[in-house]
Each structure stands twice: as structure tokens, then as C-alpha cells.
Write a protein that holds these residues in place. Sequence first.
Motif, PDB file in Angstrom:
ATOM      1  N   PRO A 274       0.602  -1.184  -0.095  1.00  0.00           N
ATOM      2  CA  PRO A 274       0.037   0.036   0.112  1.00  0.00           C
ATOM      3  C   PRO A 274       0.955   1.287   0.019  1.00  0.00           C
ATOM      4  O   PRO A 274       0.504   2.318  -0.572  1.00  0.00           O
ATOM      5  CB  PRO A 274      -0.890  -0.281   1.344  1.00  0.00           C
ATOM      6  CG  PRO A 274      -1.076  -1.632   1.542  1.00  0.00           C
ATOM      7  CD  PRO A 274       0.357  -2.125   1.222  1.00  0.00           C
ATOM      8  N   GLY A 275       1.991   1.200   0.527  1.00  0.00           N
ATOM      9  CA  GLY A 275       2.838   2.374   0.841  1.00  0.00           C
ATOM     10  C   GLY A 275       3.795   2.725  -0.372  1.00  0.00           C
ATOM     11  O   GLY A 275       4.365   3.769  -0.724  1.00  0.00           O
ATOM     12  N   GLY A 276       3.516   1.694  -1.607  1.00  0.00           N
ATOM     13  CA  GLY A 276       4.264   2.117  -2.586  1.00  0.00           C
ATOM     14  C   GLY A 276       5.404   0.996  -2.850  1.00  0.00           C
ATOM     15  O   GLY A 276       6.100   1.116  -4.139  1.00  0.00           O
ATOM     16  N   ILE A 277       5.886   0.270  -2.011  1.00  0.00           N
ATOM     17  CA  ILE A 277       7.264  -0.544  -2.147  1.00  0.00           C
ATOM     18  C   ILE A 277       7.062  -1.682  -3.135  1.00  0.00           C
ATOM     19  O   ILE A 277       5.833  -2.393  -2.802  1.00  0.00           O
ATOM     20  CB  ILE A 277       7.583  -1.015  -0.773  1.00  0.00           C
ATOM     21  CG1 ILE A 277       7.890   0.046   0.094  1.00  0.00           C
ATOM     22  CG2 ILE A 277       8.833  -1.993  -0.834  1.00  0.00           C
ATOM     23  CD1 ILE A 277       8.440  -0.248   1.443  1.00  0.00           C
ATOM     24  N   THR A 278       7.873  -1.792  -3.908  1.00  0.00           N
ATOM     25  CA  THR A 278       7.514  -2.896  -5.134  1.00  0.00           C
ATOM     26  C   THR A 278       8.811  -3.881  -5.154  1.00  0.00           C
ATOM     27  O   THR A 278       9.801  -3.778  -4.501  1.00  0.00           O
ATOM     28  CB  THR A 278       7.465  -2.252  -6.413  1.00  0.00           C
ATOM     29  OG1 THR A 278       8.639  -1.539  -6.769  1.00  0.00           O
ATOM     30  CG2 THR A 278       6.448  -1.337  -6.599  1.00  0.00           C
ATOM     31  N   VAL A 279       8.163  -4.984  -5.579  1.00  0.00           N
ATOM     32  CA  VAL A 279       9.112  -6.088  -6.021  1.00  0.00           C
ATOM     33  C   VAL A 279       8.714  -6.866  -7.342  1.00  0.00           C
ATOM     34  O   VAL A 279       7.522  -6.984  -7.583  1.00  0.00           O
ATOM     35  CB  VAL A 279       9.145  -7.341  -4.874  1.00  0.00           C
ATOM     36  CG1 VAL A 279       7.655  -8.096  -4.901  1.00  0.00           C
ATOM     37  CG2 VAL A 279      10.377  -8.335  -5.117  1.00  0.00           C
ATOM     38  N   TYR A 280       9.882  -7.059  -8.050  1.00  0.00           N
ATOM     39  CA  TYR A 280       9.694  -7.689  -9.346  1.00  0.00           C
ATOM     40  C   TYR A 280      10.434  -8.917  -9.611  1.00  0.00           C
ATOM     41  O   TYR A 280      11.376  -9.263  -9.173  1.00  0.00           O
ATOM     42  CB  TYR A 280      10.149  -6.653 -10.444  1.00  0.00           C
ATOM     43  CG  TYR A 280       9.262  -5.622 -10.430  1.00  0.00           C
ATOM     44  CD1 TYR A 280       8.116  -5.379 -11.376  1.00  0.00           C
ATOM     45  CD2 TYR A 280       9.745  -4.391  -9.836  1.00  0.00           C
ATOM     46  CE1 TYR A 280       7.381  -4.161 -11.285  1.00  0.00           C
ATOM     47  CE2 TYR A 280       8.874  -3.191  -9.860  1.00  0.00           C
ATOM     48  CZ  TYR A 280       7.876  -3.129 -10.650  1.00  0.00           C
ATOM     49  OH  TYR A 280       7.307  -1.879 -10.684  1.00  0.00           O
TER      50      TYR A 280
END
Length: 120
Positions: free
Chosen positions: A52-58
Motif C-alpha cells: 500500500p505504501g508503494g514498495i515494489t518487488v519484481y
Amino acid sequence: QVRLVESGGGLVQAGRSLRLSCAASGSIFPYAMAWYRQAPGKSRELVAKMAPGGITVYANSVKGRFTISRDNAKNTVYLQMNSLKPEDTAVYYCNAGLFTVATTRPGDYWGQGTQVTVSS
């Protein structure tokens, strides 16, 4: 409880771009959101996820080419896919749940999927 509907899939030539959308029936906050994909003969795999806070993983296979984003006001999550390769051909699924970027299990809610086909 949240219902998810994907759209934006289609047939494209290698090197082109597509943007997938995932529309939720209600607020996607405070859910974490993710995109998974499943190619013929393969298991479903994580593509990208966002807290929700915007941290991403790919996934390593899409780093630098795909971007996940969210618009909480529109209750919509996006997957921008650039420089598409034939190996990206799969059904893409939207996923939501109370997970973190460190959680290996998917969320409890799934969309029906949208087909992406990349030709050589």
C-alpha cells in the motif's frame, strides 16, 4: 472481500508495449496488490507486487521492463509492460491480499485473468 477484473490483454508484436488494468469492486486500501502469470505447461508465477505504501518487488525476468502502479482513488492497479518478449506470453492475473513484499504466499483474492500473447 474484493472482486477483481483484469483488462488490457491482447496480441502484440515482440518489442511492443501493453498496459494491463485491474479494477476492484471496492477500495484496494489497505490491500497489497500483485500480478501473477501462467504460461501453458507452467505453474503460476509472481510478476510484480506492490505494498500500500508503494514498495515494489519484481520477478528477475521482468525487471527493467514491467512497472506496477496503483491508483487508490480509482481502485485500480496497473501493469505497464514494455519491450515484450514471446516468453511473456501467458494469462495474467491480478491478486490482492493482506501480504507484504516479503510474503511468499499470494493474497486471497484473484481476478479471472487476461490473455497476453507476444508474437516473434
